[in-house]
Write a protein that holds these residues in place. Structure first.
Motif, PDB file in Angstrom:
ATOM      1  N   HIS A 392       0.818  -1.212   0.000  1.00 24.14           N
ATOM      2  CA  HIS A 392       0.000   0.000   0.000  1.00 24.14           C
ATOM      3  C   HIS A 392       0.851   1.262   0.000  1.00 24.14           C
ATOM      4  CE1 HIS A 392      -3.049  -2.946   1.194  1.00 24.14           C
ATOM      5  NE2 HIS A 392      -3.962  -2.048   0.859  1.00 24.14           N
ATOM      6  N   GLY A 393       2.151   1.147  -0.238  1.00 26.04           N
ATOM      7  CA  GLY A 393       3.012   2.322  -0.284  1.00 26.04           C
ATOM      8  C   GLY A 393       3.336   2.908   1.068  1.00 26.04           C
ATOM      9  N   GLY A 394       3.240   2.098   2.126  1.00 28.71           N
ATOM     10  CA  GLY A 394       3.495   2.587   3.471  1.00 28.71           C
ATOM     11  C   GLY A 394       4.695   1.921   4.111  1.00 28.71           C
ATOM     12  N   SER A 395       4.744   1.981   5.435  1.00 22.45           N
ATOM     13  CA  SER A 395       5.864   1.416   6.183  1.00 22.45           C
ATOM     14  C   SER A 395       5.367   0.987   7.556  1.00 22.45           C
ATOM     15  CB  SER A 395       7.002   2.441   6.327  1.00 22.45           C
ATOM     16  OG  SER A 395       6.553   3.581   7.056  1.00 22.45           O
ATOM     17  N   VAL A 396       6.169   0.187   8.236  1.00 23.38           N
ATOM     18  CA  VAL A 396       5.846  -0.273   9.582  1.00 23.38           C
ATOM     19  C   VAL A 396       7.136  -0.310  10.389  1.00 23.38           C
ATOM     20  CG1 VAL A 396       6.068  -2.709   8.932  1.00 23.38           C
ATOM     21  CG2 VAL A 396       4.738  -2.084  10.964  1.00 23.38           C
ATOM     22  N   ARG A 397       7.025  -0.016  11.657  1.00 25.06           N
ATOM     23  CA  ARG A 397       8.178  -0.066  12.553  1.00 25.06           C
ATOM     24  C   ARG A 397       7.697  -0.400  13.958  1.00 25.06           C
ATOM     25  NH1 ARG A 397       7.081   5.354  11.721  1.00 25.06           N
ATOM     26  NH2 ARG A 397       6.738   6.619  13.603  1.00 25.06           N
ATOM     27  N   CYS A 398       8.644  -0.824  14.777  1.00 23.24           N
ATOM     28  CA  CYS A 398       8.365  -1.168  16.178  1.00 23.24           C
ATOM     29  C   CYS A 398       9.088  -0.181  17.080  1.00 23.24           C
ATOM     30  CB  CYS A 398       8.798  -2.603  16.472  1.00 23.24           C
ATOM     31  SG  CYS A 398       8.561  -3.107  18.201  1.00 23.24           S
ATOM     32  N   GLU A 399       8.380   0.302  18.087  1.00 22.95           N
ATOM     33  CA  GLU A 399       8.959   1.243  19.040  1.00 22.95           C
ATOM     34  C   GLU A 399       8.689   0.752  20.460  1.00 22.95           C
ATOM     35  OE1 GLU A 399       7.018   4.906  18.230  1.00 22.95           O
ATOM     36  OE2 GLU A 399       8.087   5.290  16.337  1.00 22.95           O
ATOM     37  N   ALA A 400       9.453   1.281  21.394  1.00 23.26           N
ATOM     38  CA  ALA A 400       9.223   0.978  22.807  1.00 23.26           C
ATOM     39  C   ALA A 400       8.068   1.836  23.319  1.00 23.26           C
ATOM     40  CB  ALA A 400      10.488   1.230  23.616  1.00 23.26           C
ATOM     41  N   ARG A 401       7.178   1.245  24.092  1.00 25.83           N
ATOM     42  CA  ARG A 401       6.053   1.988  24.646  1.00 25.83           C
ATOM     43  C   ARG A 401       6.433   2.541  26.018  1.00 25.83           C
ATOM     44  NH1 ARG A 401      -0.035  -0.256  26.178  1.00 25.83           N
ATOM     45  NH2 ARG A 401      -0.969   1.821  26.498  1.00 25.83           N
ATOM     46  N   PRO A 402       6.197   3.821  26.241  1.00 26.28           N
ATOM     47  CA  PRO A 402       6.495   4.370  27.576  1.00 26.28           C
ATOM     48  C   PRO A 402       5.728   3.632  28.659  1.00 26.28           C
ATOM     49  CG  PRO A 402       6.088   6.141  26.002  1.00 26.28           C
ATOM     50  CD  PRO A 402       5.722   4.856  25.311  1.00 26.28           C
ATOM     51  N   GLY A 403       6.417   3.226  29.701  1.00 23.96           N
ATOM     52  CA  GLY A 403       5.799   2.474  30.784  1.00 23.96           C
ATOM     53  C   GLY A 403       5.886   0.977  30.611  1.00 23.96           C
ATOM     54  N   GLY A 404       6.499   0.522  29.499  1.00 26.00           N
ATOM     55  CA  GLY A 404       6.642  -0.906  29.261  1.00 26.00           C
ATOM     56  C   GLY A 404       5.767  -1.406  28.132  1.00 26.00           C
ATOM     57  N   GLY A 405       6.290  -2.320  27.381  1.00 27.41           N
ATOM     58  CA  GLY A 405       5.546  -2.864  26.262  1.00 27.41           C
ATOM     59  C   GLY A 405       6.117  -2.406  24.933  1.00 27.41           C
ATOM     60  N   ALA A 406       5.347  -2.641  23.905  1.00 25.63           N
ATOM     61  CA  ALA A 406       5.782  -2.300  22.543  1.00 25.63           C
ATOM     62  C   ALA A 406       4.670  -1.571  21.825  1.00 25.63           C
ATOM     63  CB  ALA A 406       6.183  -3.551  21.764  1.00 25.63           C
ATOM     64  N   SER A 407       5.065  -0.760  20.823  1.00 27.32           N
ATOM     65  CA  SER A 407       4.125  -0.045  19.969  1.00 27.32           C
ATOM     66  C   SER A 407       4.512  -0.310  18.517  1.00 27.32           C
ATOM     67  CB  SER A 407       4.149   1.462  20.250  1.00 27.32           C
ATOM     68  OG  SER A 407       3.707   1.733  21.567  1.00 27.32           O
ATOM     69  N   PHE A 408       3.554  -0.776  17.743  1.00 29.80           N
ATOM     70  CA  PHE A 408       3.772  -1.005  16.316  1.00 29.80           C
ATOM     71  C   PHE A 408       3.087   0.117  15.546  1.00 29.80           C
ATOM     72  CE2 PHE A 408       4.499  -5.100  18.207  1.00 29.80           C
ATOM     73  CZ  PHE A 408       5.537  -5.636  17.447  1.00 29.80           C
ATOM     74  N   VAL A 409       3.862   0.804  14.725  1.00 28.53           N
ATOM     75  CA  VAL A 409       3.396   1.996  14.014  1.00 28.53           C
ATOM     76  C   VAL A 409       3.374   1.690  12.518  1.00 28.53           C
ATOM     77  CG1 VAL A 409       3.739   4.455  13.600  1.00 28.53           C
ATOM     78  CG2 VAL A 409       4.412   3.439  15.804  1.00 28.53           C
ATOM     79  N   VAL A 410       2.196   1.844  11.917  1.00 31.05           N
ATOM     80  CA  VAL A 410       2.023   1.663  10.473  1.00 31.05           C
ATOM     81  C   VAL A 410       1.621   3.006   9.886  1.00 31.05           C
ATOM     82  CG1 VAL A 410       0.752   0.486   8.644  1.00 31.05           C
ATOM     83  CG2 VAL A 410       1.361  -0.743  10.751  1.00 31.05           C
ATOM     84  N   GLU A 411       2.298   3.426   8.827  1.00 28.19           N
ATOM     85  CA  GLU A 411       1.969   4.675   8.125  1.00 28.19           C
ATOM     86  C   GLU A 411       1.562   4.359   6.698  1.00 28.19           C
ATOM     87  OE1 GLU A 411       5.358   7.186   8.469  1.00 28.19           O
ATOM     88  OE2 GLU A 411       5.023   7.640  10.590  1.00 28.19           O
ATOM     89  N   LEU A 412       0.371   4.848   6.314  1.00 26.73           N
ATOM     90  CA  LEU A 412      -0.173   4.581   4.982  1.00 26.73           C
ATOM     91  C   LEU A 412      -0.573   5.903   4.359  1.00 26.73           C
ATOM     92  CD1 LEU A 412      -2.548   1.585   5.821  1.00 26.73           C
ATOM     93  CD2 LEU A 412      -0.241   1.448   4.880  1.00 26.73           C
ATOM     94  N   PRO A 413      -0.435   6.048   3.032  1.00 29.42           N
ATOM     95  CA  PRO A 413      -0.924   7.266   2.367  1.00 29.42           C
ATOM     96  C   PRO A 413      -2.424   7.417   2.558  1.00 29.42           C
ATOM     97  CG  PRO A 413       0.525   6.020   0.920  1.00 29.42           C
ATOM     98  CD  PRO A 413       0.245   5.133   2.092  1.00 29.42           C
ATOM     99  N   SER A 414      -2.841   8.596   2.992  1.00 30.41           N
ATOM    100  CA  SER A 414      -4.260   8.848   3.229  1.00 30.41           C
ATOM    101  C   SER A 414      -4.887   9.417   1.960  1.00 30.41           C
ATOM    102  CB  SER A 414      -4.448   9.813   4.391  1.00 30.41           C
ATOM    103  OG  SER A 414      -5.813  10.150   4.549  1.00 30.41           O
ATOM    104  N   ALA A 415      -6.153   9.068   1.746  1.00 32.88           N
ATOM    105  CA  ALA A 415      -6.895   9.565   0.588  1.00 32.88           C
ATOM    106  C   ALA A 415      -7.790  10.722   0.962  1.00 32.88           C
ATOM    107  CB  ALA A 415      -7.721   8.445  -0.035  1.00 32.88           C
ATOM    108  N   GLY A 416      -7.656  11.215   2.184  1.00 37.48           N
ATOM    109  CA  GLY A 416      -8.504  12.334   2.616  1.00 37.48           C
ATOM    110  C   GLY A 416      -8.098  13.636   1.957  1.00 37.48           C
ATOM    111  N   LYS A 417      -9.085  14.534   1.802  1.00 40.43           N
ATOM    112  CA  LYS A 417      -8.827  15.827   1.181  1.00 40.43           C
ATOM    113  C   LYS A 417      -8.319  16.805   2.226  1.00 40.43           C
ATOM    114  CE  LYS A 417     -12.303  15.239  -2.417  1.00 40.43           C
ATOM    115  NZ  LYS A 417     -13.500  15.814  -3.044  1.00 40.43           N
TER     116      LYS A 417
END
Length: 417
Positions: A392-417
């Motif tokens: 979909h022309g995007g990306s994904v990465r894993c980050e550390a979550r503040p306070g413990g745990g993990a955060s998975f971040v996905v970025e996709l091109p938006s079709a909004g105006k």
């Protein structure tokens, strides 16, 4: 021309070959000119003599030209007659038609200009020849890039009998073999999935017919293993279609990502928050919790509903599998230049991912060291998330979550105006 533009200009092969030819011509021109200047002897004009006679034919005097006379000077004679008279006789140079000669066309300047014109003609004549040769190499380069991007049907034009044509023919042969192997691999996976699902269905049916307590550990373990095998087959088939990057993999359409997220969060009992106010009108409301209010702005993306649903489901199931606390999904929209980007964040309270493993967890069949078999999963879920994001022309990465745990971040091109 700046250094960056010059570097970009000289990055092309045909430019470097042409500059090499021009440099060779320049060096040759200066070398020949210098050699000619060193070996050229100054012109030695001949000694001219004049004899003066009277009307009776008697010689009354003679004289010779002065030594050191230069080319182009008038011819002068200092003559002393027999009776002691001193005469100065000058023979002017004849006027050339068209006016006096221009200095820069006289030797040695004329020879230098001749070399310059010859070198310029060779440089201009060599450019189209070199460009024609390197255009074939550039076409081969573009074909290899298309083939490397996943278009296995790419073939090169192999006309000719030189090395470039030979390389194109060898590439076409290799590409055809690889495409055949990939088609065979795809067919094998499809047939294998069909053959594997048939015994799985019979095992599931036999399990239902057995007089086992539904709450017994044996039945639960068998049922879990059957579910994992069925999910594994489905993920392998989907990963194969995504890796092949064929155009018929999944159709794209305009869809509301908030609706998909709400359905998947409700399925695993995860919290959903949506902040879509970035770059939107002021009256846009902010939606939090599992409910999506009717006045909230939709987060529209262009993609495959089935693939994006699988992306959200894999992220949420992965978070629920390893989390010991709450699981939440956060939707937002940000601006990157003139482009709007839809951001999906899935947070968990699990053990987290070490910094050195945050790239490797997206590799197929890779699991973190020490991961228990009881936690389930075969290491394909996050690999599918990455493949779907890239599709979909995007990306994904894993980050550390503040306070413990993990955060998975996905970025996709938006079709909004």
């Amino acid at each position: 021309m700046t250094r960056a533009l010059w570097s970009r200009f000289t990055s092309h092969l045909y430019v470097r070959i042409w500059l090499a030819v021009v440099a060779t011509i320049v060096v040759l021109t200066f070398t020949v000119g210098a050699a000619w200047q060193l070996t050229r002897q100054p012109p030695q004009l001949p000694i001219r003599e004049i004899i003066v006679e009277n009307h009776m034919g008697e010689v009354i005097g003679n004289a010779q030209t002065k030594p050191g006379r230069k080319r182009g000077d008038d011819i002068e004679f200092d003559l002393v007659t027999q009776d002691g008279q001193k005469l100065n006789i000058t023979l002017p140079r004849p006027k050339r038609p068209g006016g006096p000669a221009v200095p820069w066309v006289r030797p040695p300047f004329g020879f230098g200009w001749m070399l310059f014109v010859v070198g310029l003609a060779v440089a201009l004549g060599a450019y189209p020849i070199i460009r024609r040769l390197t255009m074939r190499l550039e076409a081969l380069q573009r074909g290899v890039e298309r083939w490397g991007a996943g278009d296995l049907s790419t073939r090169m034009q192999d006309d000719g009998r030189d090395e470039v044509a030979f390389l194109a023919r060898r590439f076409n042969h290799a590409a055809e073999r690889i495409e055949t192997l990939m088609d065979s691999h795809k067919s094998l996976l499809a047939n294998a999935s069909h053959e594997l699902r048939s015994p799985l269905a019979r095992i599931r049916m036999g399990l239902e017919l057995m007089n086992l307590d539904p709450a017994s550990p044996q039945r639960q373990e068998i049922s879990r293993s059957i579910t994992e095998l069925d999910q594994l087959i489905d993920e392998i088939l989907l990963a194969s279609r995504l890796d092949s990057k064929q155009a018929d993999a999944e159709p794209f359409e305009m869809l509301d990502l908030t609706g998909l997220a709400a359905e998947e969060c409700a399925r695993v009992n995860a919290d959903l928050s949506a902040d879509l106010s970035a770059g939107l009108p002021r009256n846009t409301s902010v939606t939090t919790g599992l409910g999506i209010s009717a006045s909230s702005h939709s987060l529209m993306v262009n993609g495959s509903p089935r693939l994006l649903r699988r992306l959200l489901r894999n992220l949420l199931e992965n978070a629920r599998r390893y989390s010991t606390g709450d699981v939440s999904l956060e939707l937002s929209q940000v601006r990157v230049g003139t482009q709007k980007v839809a951001v999906i964040k899935v947070h968990d309270r699990g053990p987290g991912v070490p910094p050195g493993q945050r790239e490797r967890i997206f590799e197929p069949f890779y699991r973190l060291p020490g991961a228990s078999e009881r936690e389930g999963g075969v290491g394909l879920g996050l690999a599918l998330v990455k493949s779907i994001s890239l599709r979909h022309g995007g990306s994904v990465r894993c980050e550390a979550r503040p306070g413990g745990g993990a955060s998975f971040v996905v970025e996709l091109p938006s079709a909004g105006k």
